[in-house]
Design an enzyme around this catalytic site. Sequence first.
Site, PDB file in Angstrom:
ATOM      1  N   PRO A 137       0.823  -1.216   0.000  1.00 49.63           N
ATOM      2  CA  PRO A 137       0.000   0.000   0.000  1.00 49.63           C
ATOM      3  C   PRO A 137       0.858   1.267   0.000  1.00 49.63           C
ATOM      4  O   PRO A 137       0.354   2.358  -0.247  1.00 49.63           O
ATOM      5  CB  PRO A 137      -0.825  -0.112   1.287  1.00 49.63           C
ATOM      6  CG  PRO A 137      -0.115  -1.088   2.139  1.00 49.63           C
ATOM      7  CD  PRO A 137       0.633  -2.005   1.223  1.00 49.63           C
ATOM      8  N   ARG A 159      -4.135  -7.924 -19.815  1.00 51.07           N
ATOM      9  CA  ARG A 159      -5.139  -7.557 -20.830  1.00 51.07           C
ATOM     10  C   ARG A 159      -4.602  -6.524 -21.817  1.00 51.07           C
ATOM     11  O   ARG A 159      -5.182  -6.322 -22.877  1.00 51.07           O
ATOM     12  CB  ARG A 159      -6.439  -7.088 -20.163  1.00 51.07           C
ATOM     13  CG  ARG A 159      -6.361  -5.763 -19.472  1.00 51.07           C
ATOM     14  CD  ARG A 159      -7.592  -5.516 -18.627  1.00 51.07           C
ATOM     15  NE  ARG A 159      -8.808  -5.371 -19.415  1.00 51.07           N
ATOM     16  CZ  ARG A 159      -9.139  -4.275 -20.104  1.00 51.07           C
ATOM     17  NH1 ARG A 159      -8.341  -3.238 -20.094  1.00 51.07           N
ATOM     18  NH2 ARG A 159     -10.255  -4.227 -20.777  1.00 51.07           N
ATOM     19  N   GLU A 208       2.285  -8.048   8.713  1.00 47.47           N
ATOM     20  CA  GLU A 208       2.525  -6.594   8.749  1.00 47.47           C
ATOM     21  C   GLU A 208       3.317  -6.113   7.534  1.00 47.47           C
ATOM     22  O   GLU A 208       3.621  -4.928   7.406  1.00 47.47           O
ATOM     23  CB  GLU A 208       3.274  -6.221  10.035  1.00 47.47           C
ATOM     24  CG  GLU A 208       2.399  -6.217  11.272  1.00 47.47           C
ATOM     25  CD  GLU A 208       1.232  -5.245  11.142  1.00 47.47           C
ATOM     26  OE1 GLU A 208       1.466  -4.069  10.821  1.00 47.47           O
ATOM     27  OE2 GLU A 208       0.097  -5.683  11.356  1.00 47.47           O
ATOM     28  N   ASP A 216     -11.010   1.998 -23.536  1.00 48.25           N
ATOM     29  CA  ASP A 216     -11.325   1.907 -22.111  1.00 48.25           C
ATOM     30  C   ASP A 216     -11.075   3.222 -21.391  1.00 48.25           C
ATOM     31  O   ASP A 216     -10.254   4.034 -21.826  1.00 48.25           O
ATOM     32  CB  ASP A 216     -10.447   0.849 -21.435  1.00 48.25           C
ATOM     33  CG  ASP A 216     -10.908  -0.563 -21.740  1.00 48.25           C
ATOM     34  OD1 ASP A 216     -12.097  -0.750 -22.012  1.00 48.25           O
ATOM     35  OD2 ASP A 216     -10.051  -1.464 -21.703  1.00 48.25           O
TER      36      ASP A 216
HETATM   37  N1  SAM Z   1       1.743  -2.815   7.566  1.00 51.71           N
HETATM   38  C1  SAM Z   1       1.705  -2.535   6.174  1.00 51.71           C
HETATM   39  C2  SAM Z   1       1.624  -1.029   5.938  1.00 51.71           C
HETATM   40  O1  SAM Z   1       1.026  -0.364   6.778  1.00 51.71           O
HETATM   41  O2  SAM Z   1       2.118  -0.540   4.916  1.00 51.71           O
HETATM   42  C3  SAM Z   1       0.515  -3.198   5.516  1.00 51.71           C
HETATM   43  C4  SAM Z   1       0.649  -4.680   5.446  1.00 51.71           C
HETATM   44  S1  SAM Z   1      -0.709  -5.465   4.662  1.00 51.71           S
HETATM   45  C5  SAM Z   1      -1.704  -5.938   6.037  1.00 51.71           C
HETATM   46  C6  SAM Z   1      -0.073  -6.987   4.130  1.00 51.71           C
HETATM   47  C7  SAM Z   1       0.346  -7.046   2.675  1.00 51.71           C
HETATM   48  O3  SAM Z   1      -0.781  -6.866   1.848  1.00 51.71           O
HETATM   49  C8  SAM Z   1       1.333  -6.014   2.203  1.00 51.71           C
HETATM   50  O4  SAM Z   1       2.661  -6.396   2.518  1.00 51.71           O
HETATM   51  C9  SAM Z   1       1.085  -5.979   0.718  1.00 51.71           C
HETATM   52  O5  SAM Z   1       1.787  -6.995   0.029  1.00 51.71           O
HETATM   53  C10 SAM Z   1      -0.407  -6.271   0.615  1.00 51.71           C
HETATM   54  N2  SAM Z   1      -1.243  -5.072   0.430  1.00 51.71           N
HETATM   55  C11 SAM Z   1      -2.136  -4.563   1.307  1.00 51.71           C
HETATM   56  N3  SAM Z   1      -2.745  -3.485   0.812  1.00 51.71           N
HETATM   57  C12 SAM Z   1      -2.252  -3.292  -0.431  1.00 51.71           C
HETATM   58  C13 SAM Z   1      -2.485  -2.334  -1.452  1.00 51.71           C
HETATM   59  N4  SAM Z   1      -3.357  -1.328  -1.273  1.00 51.71           N
HETATM   60  N5  SAM Z   1      -1.808  -2.446  -2.608  1.00 51.71           N
HETATM   61  C14 SAM Z   1      -0.903  -3.440  -2.789  1.00 51.71           C
HETATM   62  N6  SAM Z   1      -0.641  -4.387  -1.850  1.00 51.71           N
HETATM   63  C15 SAM Z   1      -1.289  -4.329  -0.687  1.00 51.71           C
END
Ligand code: SAM
Length: 224
Positions: free
Chosen positions: A86, A151, A113, A166
């Site tokens: 994220p 795609r 995490e 698109d």
């Molecule tokens: N503690 C992290 C932070 O606050 O940045 C978030 C960890 S999340 C619970 C677990 C995993 O989900 C991340 O390591 C990532 O690979 C994936 N993930 C969660 N949200 C995401 C998003 N919006 N985009 C891409 N990957 C995401």
Amino acid sequence: MEIDVLTLFPRIFEGPLDESILKRAQKSGLVAVRVHNLRDFTHDKHRVVDDKPYGGGPGMLMKPEPIFEAVETIRREESCVVLMTPQGAPLTQERAQEFSRKPHLVIICGHYEGVDERVREALVDEEVSIGDYVLTNGALAAAVFVDAVVRLLPGVLGDEQSAGDDSFSSGLLEGPQYTRPPEFRGMQVPEVLLSGNHEAVARWLAKSARQRTKERRPDLLKED
Ligand code: SAM
């Protein structure tokens, strides 16, 4: 294109990869997608992939060793290693286009995490977020990413379903679309679309795309 996905949850990919366009793209050899279980890159009896974060705090972090071993086994000179997070730059149509030109993607899916920072520092070329919200793990995010990229590969959509029209491809949202019947429950298809006048139809489509973008995503409209 080749794609290798590293995840703790390979089964999450079974649905998205085994249906529709993604399935056909693999069958016709336009893309090869391989999904690897990160636990296969551990060497202890319990196949441990996580540990407590230094400095305390809740939750667990993914350990670096299995991820390093997996990436170093799989990547090649031309590979692009992508971390789903994220905290990454948001996935846009433009970025999806750029990724679709790479010959080989290695995608790391986090869990718990997230991943030990040394993975990001030493292995990762690009960080991708699919939006400003947090998922429980990266597998769903990676499935979205793979779909958005595959795609766009030449030949995947075929003539009848070009990605060029698109939303976002032209910088605008796509306008409203209709199919038969011309009248349904008292709602009419706009007259111009039934007229057979190609120029008038093209003008109407361009105008309605601009109108829709103005209403819903004015941020996409460049200052004239
Ligand atoms: N503690 C992290 C932070 O606050 O940045 C978030 C960890 S999340 C619970 C677990 C995993 O989900 C991340 O390591 C990532 O690979 C994936 N993930 C969660 N949200 C995401 C998003 N919006 N985009 C891409 N990957 C995401």
